[in-house]
Write a protein that holds these residues in place. Sequence first.
Motif, mmCIF file in Angstrom:
data_model
loop_
_atom_site.group_PDB
_atom_site.id
_atom_site.type_symbol
_atom_site.label_atom_id
_atom_site.label_comp_id
_atom_site.label_asym_id
_atom_site.label_seq_id
_atom_site.Cartn_x
_atom_site.Cartn_y
_atom_site.Cartn_z
ATOM 1 N N GLU A 1 7.875 -5.602 11.091
ATOM 2 C CA GLU A 1 8.475 -4.276 10.914
ATOM 3 C C GLU A 1 8.128 -3.368 12.088
ATOM 4 O O GLU A 1 9.000 -2.689 12.637
ATOM 5 N N ARG A 2 6.866 -3.351 12.507
ATOM 6 C CA ARG A 2 6.456 -2.542 13.663
ATOM 7 C C ARG A 2 7.100 -3.052 14.941
ATOM 8 O O ARG A 2 7.492 -2.272 15.803
ATOM 9 N N ALA A 3 7.202 -4.356 15.086
ATOM 10 C CA ALA A 3 7.833 -4.932 16.275
ATOM 11 C C ALA A 3 9.289 -4.487 16.375
ATOM 12 O O ALA A 3 9.746 -4.078 17.441
ATOM 13 N N ASP A 4 10.033 -4.533 15.266
ATOM 14 C CA ASP A 4 11.422 -4.075 15.247
ATOM 15 C C ASP A 4 11.523 -2.596 15.551
ATOM 16 O O ASP A 4 12.379 -2.163 16.324
ATOM 17 N N ARG A 5 10.665 -1.804 14.923
ATOM 18 C CA ARG A 5 10.673 -0.341 15.145
ATOM 19 C C ARG A 5 10.379 -0.029 16.597
ATOM 20 O O ARG A 5 11.024 0.827 17.200
ATOM 21 N N ALA A 6 9.418 -0.713 17.204
ATOM 22 C CA ALA A 6 9.072 -0.477 18.604
ATOM 23 C C ALA A 6 10.206 -0.914 19.527
ATOM 24 O O ALA A 6 10.563 -0.204 20.465
ATOM 25 N N ALA A 7 10.792 -2.074 19.259
ATOM 26 C CA ALA A 7 11.859 -2.590 20.122
ATOM 27 C C ALA A 7 13.050 -1.639 20.167
ATOM 28 O O ALA A 7 13.638 -1.427 21.225
ATOM 29 N N THR A 8 13.387 -1.050 19.040
ATOM 30 C CA THR A 8 14.520 -0.124 19.018
ATOM 31 C C THR A 8 14.120 1.282 19.448
ATOM 32 O O THR A 8 14.937 2.014 19.992
ATOM 33 N N GLY A 9 12.879 1.665 19.228
ATOM 34 C CA GLY A 9 12.442 3.027 19.518
ATOM 35 C C GLY A 9 11.940 3.270 20.921
ATOM 36 O O GLY A 9 11.917 4.410 21.387
ATOM 37 N N LEU A 10 11.529 2.231 21.626
ATOM 38 C CA LEU A 10 11.020 2.407 22.990
ATOM 39 C C LEU A 10 12.169 2.647 23.959
ATOM 40 O O LEU A 10 13.166 1.926 23.949
ATOM 41 N N GLN A 11 12.040 3.670 24.767
ATOM 42 C CA GLN A 11 13.057 3.988 25.767
ATOM 43 C C GLN A 11 12.673 3.294 27.067
ATOM 44 O O GLN A 11 12.052 3.880 27.948
ATOM 45 N N ALA A 12 13.051 2.032 27.148
ATOM 46 C CA ALA A 12 12.717 1.208 28.305
ATOM 47 C C ALA A 12 13.820 0.191 28.513
ATOM 48 O O ALA A 12 14.518 -0.182 27.571
ATOM 49 N N GLY A 13 13.956 -0.260 29.732
ATOM 50 C CA GLY A 13 14.967 -1.265 30.040
ATOM 51 C C GLY A 13 14.619 -2.632 29.498
ATOM 52 O O GLY A 13 15.497 -3.454 29.251
ATOM 53 N N MET A 14 13.323 -2.887 29.321
ATOM 54 C CA MET A 14 12.870 -4.186 28.821
ATOM 55 C C MET A 14 11.705 -3.972 27.856
ATOM 56 O O MET A 14 10.863 -3.118 28.101
ATOM 57 N N VAL A 15 11.670 -4.734 26.782
ATOM 58 C CA VAL A 15 10.586 -4.649 25.802
ATOM 59 C C VAL A 15 10.080 -6.063 25.536
ATOM 60 O O VAL A 15 10.862 -6.959 25.250
ATOM 61 N N SER A 16 8.786 -6.245 25.642
ATOM 62 C CA SER A 16 8.167 -7.539 25.380
ATOM 63 C C SER A 16 7.246 -7.402 24.176
ATOM 64 O O SER A 16 6.427 -6.496 24.124
ATOM 65 N N ILE A 17 7.395 -8.311 23.220
ATOM 66 C CA ILE A 17 6.598 -8.261 22.002
ATOM 67 C C ILE A 17 5.661 -9.463 21.975
ATOM 68 O O ILE A 17 6.103 -10.610 21.994
ATOM 69 N N ASN A 18 4.378 -9.171 21.975
ATOM 70 C CA ASN A 18 3.308 -10.164 21.867
ATOM 71 C C ASN A 18 3.220 -11.143 23.033
ATOM 72 O O ASN A 18 2.697 -12.244 22.870
ATOM 73 N N HIS A 19 3.737 -10.773 24.201
ATOM 74 C CA HIS A 19 3.558 -11.601 25.402
ATOM 75 C C HIS A 19 3.892 -10.765 26.638
ATOM 76 O O HIS A 19 4.398 -9.662 26.547
ATOM 77 N N PHE A 20 3.592 -11.315 27.815
ATOM 78 C CA PHE A 20 3.827 -10.589 29.064
ATOM 79 C C PHE A 20 4.999 -11.129 29.871
ATOM 80 O O PHE A 20 5.266 -10.670 30.951
ATOM 81 N N GLY A 21 5.716 -12.115 29.388
ATOM 82 C CA GLY A 21 6.777 -12.739 30.180
ATOM 83 C C GLY A 21 8.114 -12.057 30.042
ATOM 84 O O GLY A 21 8.822 -12.276 29.068
ATOM 85 N N LEU A 22 8.491 -11.226 31.005
ATOM 86 C CA LEU A 22 9.780 -10.532 30.943
ATOM 87 C C LEU A 22 10.744 -10.947 32.042
ATOM 88 O O LEU A 22 11.936 -11.001 31.820
ATOM 89 N N ALA A 23 10.277 -11.174 33.225
ATOM 90 C CA ALA A 23 11.164 -11.358 34.369
ATOM 91 C C ALA A 23 11.564 -12.828 34.529
ATOM 92 O O ALA A 23 10.806 -13.640 35.019
ATOM 93 N N LEU A 24 12.759 -13.136 34.085
ATOM 94 C CA LEU A 24 13.338 -14.461 34.252
ATOM 95 C C LEU A 24 14.666 -14.304 34.998
ATOM 96 O O LEU A 24 15.364 -13.311 34.808
ATOM 97 N N PRO A 25 15.046 -15.257 35.829
ATOM 98 C CA PRO A 25 16.281 -15.116 36.611
ATOM 99 C C PRO A 25 17.535 -14.934 35.764
ATOM 100 O O PRO A 25 18.470 -14.261 36.172
ATOM 101 N N GLU A 26 17.561 -15.515 34.592
ATOM 102 C CA GLU A 26 18.767 -15.461 33.768
ATOM 103 C C GLU A 26 18.813 -14.261 32.827
ATOM 104 O O GLU A 26 19.735 -14.139 32.026
ATOM 105 N N THR A 27 17.828 -13.379 32.906
ATOM 106 C CA THR A 27 17.810 -12.214 32.027
ATOM 107 C C THR A 27 17.948 -10.936 32.850
ATOM 108 O O THR A 27 17.567 -10.891 34.013
ATOM 109 N N PRO A 28 18.511 -9.884 32.253
ATOM 110 C CA PRO A 28 18.657 -8.628 32.985
ATOM 111 C C PRO A 28 17.307 -7.985 33.287
ATOM 112 O O PRO A 28 16.388 -8.053 32.471
ATOM 113 N N PHE A 29 17.196 -7.369 34.447
ATOM 114 C CA PHE A 29 15.982 -6.681 34.873
ATOM 115 C C PHE A 29 16.378 -5.275 35.278
ATOM 116 O O PHE A 29 17.182 -5.087 36.189
#
Length: 93
Positions: free
Chosen positions: A31-59
């Motif tokens: 529930e907190r993860a969903d609330r944070a993902a929708t409520g954070l004003q950021a281009g990218m949100v990572s939940i429980n890990h640090f891996g965000l930058a992949l070539p096939e995903t938007p940055f």
Amino acid sequence: MACFREIEDGLARANGLPFGLASYIFTNSLERADRAATGLQAGMVSINHFGLALPETPFGGVRDSGYGSEGGTETFDGYLSTKFISRNSAPVR
């Protein structure tokens, strides 16, 4: 890293910054993860890990962290003019 008892306190502090490239949340609550993902004003949100930058995903970020995204299919959005065409195939009389 800061810890918050209430998700609203964390969102207010994070969204109070002029930057919005990436946000990270660590929680055991879906529930907190969903609330944070929708409520954070950021281009990218990572939940429980640090891996965000992949070539096939938007940055990309929001506000002072940039405009638009690069990477993934979103890379081409700034170069395209989207057109919607609708056709009724019934003959005109």
